[in-house]
Write a protein that holds these residues in place. Structure first.
Motif, PDB file in Angstrom:
ATOM      1  N   TYR A  97       0.869  -1.173   0.000  1.00 44.27           N
ATOM      2  CA  TYR A  97       0.000   0.000   0.000  1.00 44.27           C
ATOM      3  C   TYR A  97       0.903   1.218   0.000  1.00 44.27           C
ATOM      4  O   TYR A  97       1.822   1.313   0.815  1.00 44.27           O
ATOM      5  CB  TYR A  97      -0.916   0.018   1.227  1.00 44.27           C
ATOM      6  N   VAL A  98       0.640   2.115  -0.930  1.00 44.58           N
ATOM      7  CA  VAL A  98       1.449   3.332  -1.068  1.00 44.58           C
ATOM      8  C   VAL A  98       0.540   4.542  -1.241  1.00 44.58           C
ATOM      9  O   VAL A  98      -0.648   4.401  -1.543  1.00 44.58           O
ATOM     10  CB  VAL A  98       2.413   3.240  -2.279  1.00 44.58           C
ATOM     11  N   VAL A  99       1.124   5.719  -1.094  1.00 46.23           N
ATOM     12  CA  VAL A  99       0.366   6.942  -1.346  1.00 46.23           C
ATOM     13  C   VAL A  99       0.015   6.982  -2.842  1.00 46.23           C
ATOM     14  O   VAL A  99       0.791   6.506  -3.675  1.00 46.23           O
ATOM     15  CB  VAL A  99       1.151   8.201  -0.916  1.00 46.23           C
ATOM     16  N   PRO A 100      -1.150   7.509  -3.172  1.00 45.96           N
ATOM     17  CA  PRO A 100      -1.598   7.492  -4.574  1.00 45.96           C
ATOM     18  C   PRO A 100      -0.632   8.124  -5.573  1.00 45.96           C
ATOM     19  O   PRO A 100      -0.569   7.706  -6.725  1.00 45.96           O
ATOM     20  CB  PRO A 100      -2.920   8.266  -4.534  1.00 45.96           C
ATOM     21  N   GLU A 101       0.140   9.098  -5.152  1.00 46.45           N
ATOM     22  CA  GLU A 101       1.040   9.800  -6.069  1.00 46.45           C
ATOM     23  C   GLU A 101       2.092   8.886  -6.694  1.00 46.45           C
ATOM     24  O   GLU A 101       2.594   9.177  -7.776  1.00 46.45           O
ATOM     25  CB  GLU A 101       1.746  10.962  -5.344  1.00 46.45           C
TER      26      GLU A 101
END
Length: 149
Positions: A97-101
């Protein structure tokens, strides 16, 4: 893992909503009310905090669940949830899971694994067999002749 299936307690739990997990297809906003509908609509409207992605490791090192994912500047952008070797595709793969950017296909990222950082790139999931052709294979114990799909 190669199919991108989620493991409850590792890849998804009550702290992760279906939109973040890439499961929006399971939510029917047009079917009336349900518990959590307003929260999901708000999350969709405001923007998601994180997104589930696939990672591929070019050098064959297997990542560790819980490892920190960083961008090229070294800033923490997410965490690995599941990782392993994909025998069908012959590569080390992981979900995170990562930040959308940074959830952009082919985006290079780094994963802090023990003492060093392992290069990885964002890839589309599932890692293998998006058309479920192997499920229809009359002899699933034979290595696929179709190659990586």
């Amino acid at each position: 893992l190669e199919k991108g299936y989620l493991l409850y307690g590792r890849d998804v739990d009550e702290s992760i909503n279906p939109l973040e997990a890439g499961l929006e297809w399971t939510v029917r906003f047009d079917k009336g009310g349900f518990v959590g509908r307003q929260a999901l609509l708000k999350a969709k409207d405001v923007g998601l905090r994180k997104l589930r992605i696939g990672l591929m490791v070019p050098d064959g090192r297997v990542l560790t669940p819980g490892s920190v994912v960083t961008d090229d500047a070294g800033s923490e952008v997410g965490r690995v949830t599941s990782a392993g070797y994909g025998p069908t595709i012959g590569r080390s793969i992981a979900m995170a899971y990562v930040v959308p950017e940074v959830a952009v296909p082919e985006k290079p990222l780094l994963v802090r694994s023990r003492e060093d950082s392992v290069p990885a790139k964002v890839v589309r999931m599932p890692f293998y067999d998006p058309k479920n052709l192997r499920l229809k294979d009359p002899n699933p114990n034979v290595a696929p002749s179709r190659g990586v799909e």
